[in-house]
Design an enzyme around this catalytic site. Structure first.
Site, PDB file in Angstrom:
ATOM      1  N   GLY A  96       0.785  -1.229   0.000  1.00 15.29           N
ATOM      2  CA  GLY A  96       0.000   0.000   0.000  1.00 15.29           C
ATOM      3  C   GLY A  96       0.813   1.273   0.000  1.00 15.29           C
ATOM      4  CE1 TYR A 174     -13.761  -9.192  -6.619  1.00 13.77           C
ATOM      5  CE2 TYR A 174     -13.878  -7.090  -5.484  1.00 13.77           C
ATOM      6  CZ  TYR A 174     -13.548  -8.424  -5.490  1.00 13.77           C
ATOM      7  OH  TYR A 174     -13.001  -8.996  -4.381  1.00 13.77           O
ATOM      8  CG  HIS A 188       4.893  -1.178 -11.480  1.00 12.19           C
ATOM      9  ND1 HIS A 188       5.637  -1.955 -10.634  1.00 12.19           N
ATOM     10  CD2 HIS A 188       4.507  -0.117 -10.748  1.00 12.19           C
ATOM     11  CE1 HIS A 188       5.687  -1.399  -9.444  1.00 12.19           C
ATOM     12  NE2 HIS A 188       5.009  -0.288  -9.493  1.00 12.19           N
ATOM     13  CG  ASP A 230      -3.872  -4.244 -16.806  1.00 15.83           C
ATOM     14  OD1 ASP A 230      -4.215  -3.560 -15.822  1.00 15.83           O
ATOM     15  OD2 ASP A 230      -3.135  -5.240 -16.716  1.00 15.83           O
TER      16      ASP A 230
END
Length: 295
Positions: A96, A174, A188, A230
């Site tokens: 986190g 989800y 990344h 993505d």
């Protein structure tokens, strides 16, 4: 970057959930299908500070926490519209560090919003521990096989009146069939080829793949979330050079440093309503200083 040739369509990017009575703002720890640690929910003091929103007609805007902020000398003030402080929900699965960067920005006043809740699928992850240590409610959520649309979680987030969901190192997918639930995601990637982050490569593996490919540049990418991994619209990127003798750890450290800064800048723009859309559907971030400049 100036974009004079493509019309910009200013759209409010502030979905509003139905407001509930104050007594029901914080959900019960007995929410169905939600494993919420006892005592996790603590009232959070929301400090309402006025800033002026960014719009195509505005010259000056300050996101300073000071209520006495003044425009710089020589700048003309044409319009000032009050923007309410945004309410954020952050999703994490690991340490986190991006969540921490965002929360610290809210505390120092550079970000016009507050983190109201953290959602995780790992109760012992670093992000969840940080949230508990800072009085932020933590929801432990695992989607069930017979509940694929995450409706329980959506209902809970509505009770927090969340404006934006920020996925910061959260890997579960989800399919929420709710157009009002706006999400962005950080990943990344190599900015020279999106194939690295559209093949399901995550964590240190993506940096290893970038180095192995011979790419000269890498960097963080922030994009909106849709129903697939993505594939959402890219909102912001930053270039990080790949050195000839880079190790995976060295490249990862440089990308992470830029990632923290970029993600905070993007969330600042969201909270100040400076995200605008070109007519072809590409999202851009409007400059604070010059509303005619975008990046």
């Amino acid at each position: 970057m100036s974009v004079p040739s493509i019309p910009i369509v200013k759209q409010q990017f502030s979905p509003k959930f139905p407001r509930l009575p104050s007594s029901s703002l914080y959900p019960s720890s007995q929410s169905q299908n939600l494993n919420v640690p006892s005592g996790a929910f603590h009232p959070i003091s929301i400090v309402h500070k006025e800033v002026c929103s960014s719009s195509c007609k505005r010259i000056w805007c300050s996101s300073s926490s000071s209520s006495t902020a003044e425009p710089k000398e020589g700048h003309e003030v044409r319009a000032q519209v009050t923007v309410r402080r945004k309410k954020l929900g952050v999703f994490v699965s690991g340490g986190g560090t991006n969540f921490r960067a965002i929360h610290e920005a809210t505390k120092r006043g550079s970000l016009h919003g507050d983190v109201l809740v953290l959602v995780t699928n790992k109760s012992d992850c670093g992000g969840a521990e940080y949230a508990r240590n800072n009085g932020i409610p933590v929801i432990l959520y695992h989607i069930s096989k017979d509940e694929s649309n995450g409706s329980d979680l959506v209902d809970t987030l509505r009770k927090f009146e969340v404006d934006f969901i920020l996925l910061a190192g959260y890997l579960n997918l989800y399919q929420w069939n709710d157009p009002s639930l706006q999400k962005i995601y950080i990943q990344h990637s190599s900015i020279t080829s999106s194939s690295f982050w559209r093949q399901g490569i995550h964590g240190m593996k993506v940096h290893k793949a970038v180095i192995a490919s011979g790419a000269r540049f890498s960097g963080p990418t922030i994009h909106f979330v849709d129903e697939h991994y993505d594939t959402g619209r890219i909102l912001a990127q930053r270039v990080v050079p790949v050195q000839a003798n880079d190790t995976v750890e060295e490249l990862a450290a440089r990308v992470l440093k830029e990632e923290h800064q970029l993600y905070v800048e993007v969330v600042e723009a969201l909270c100040e309503e400076r995200v605008v859309w070109r007519q072809d559907g590409v999202p851009l971030i409007q400059s604070k200083e010059n509303p005619n400049e975008f990046r």
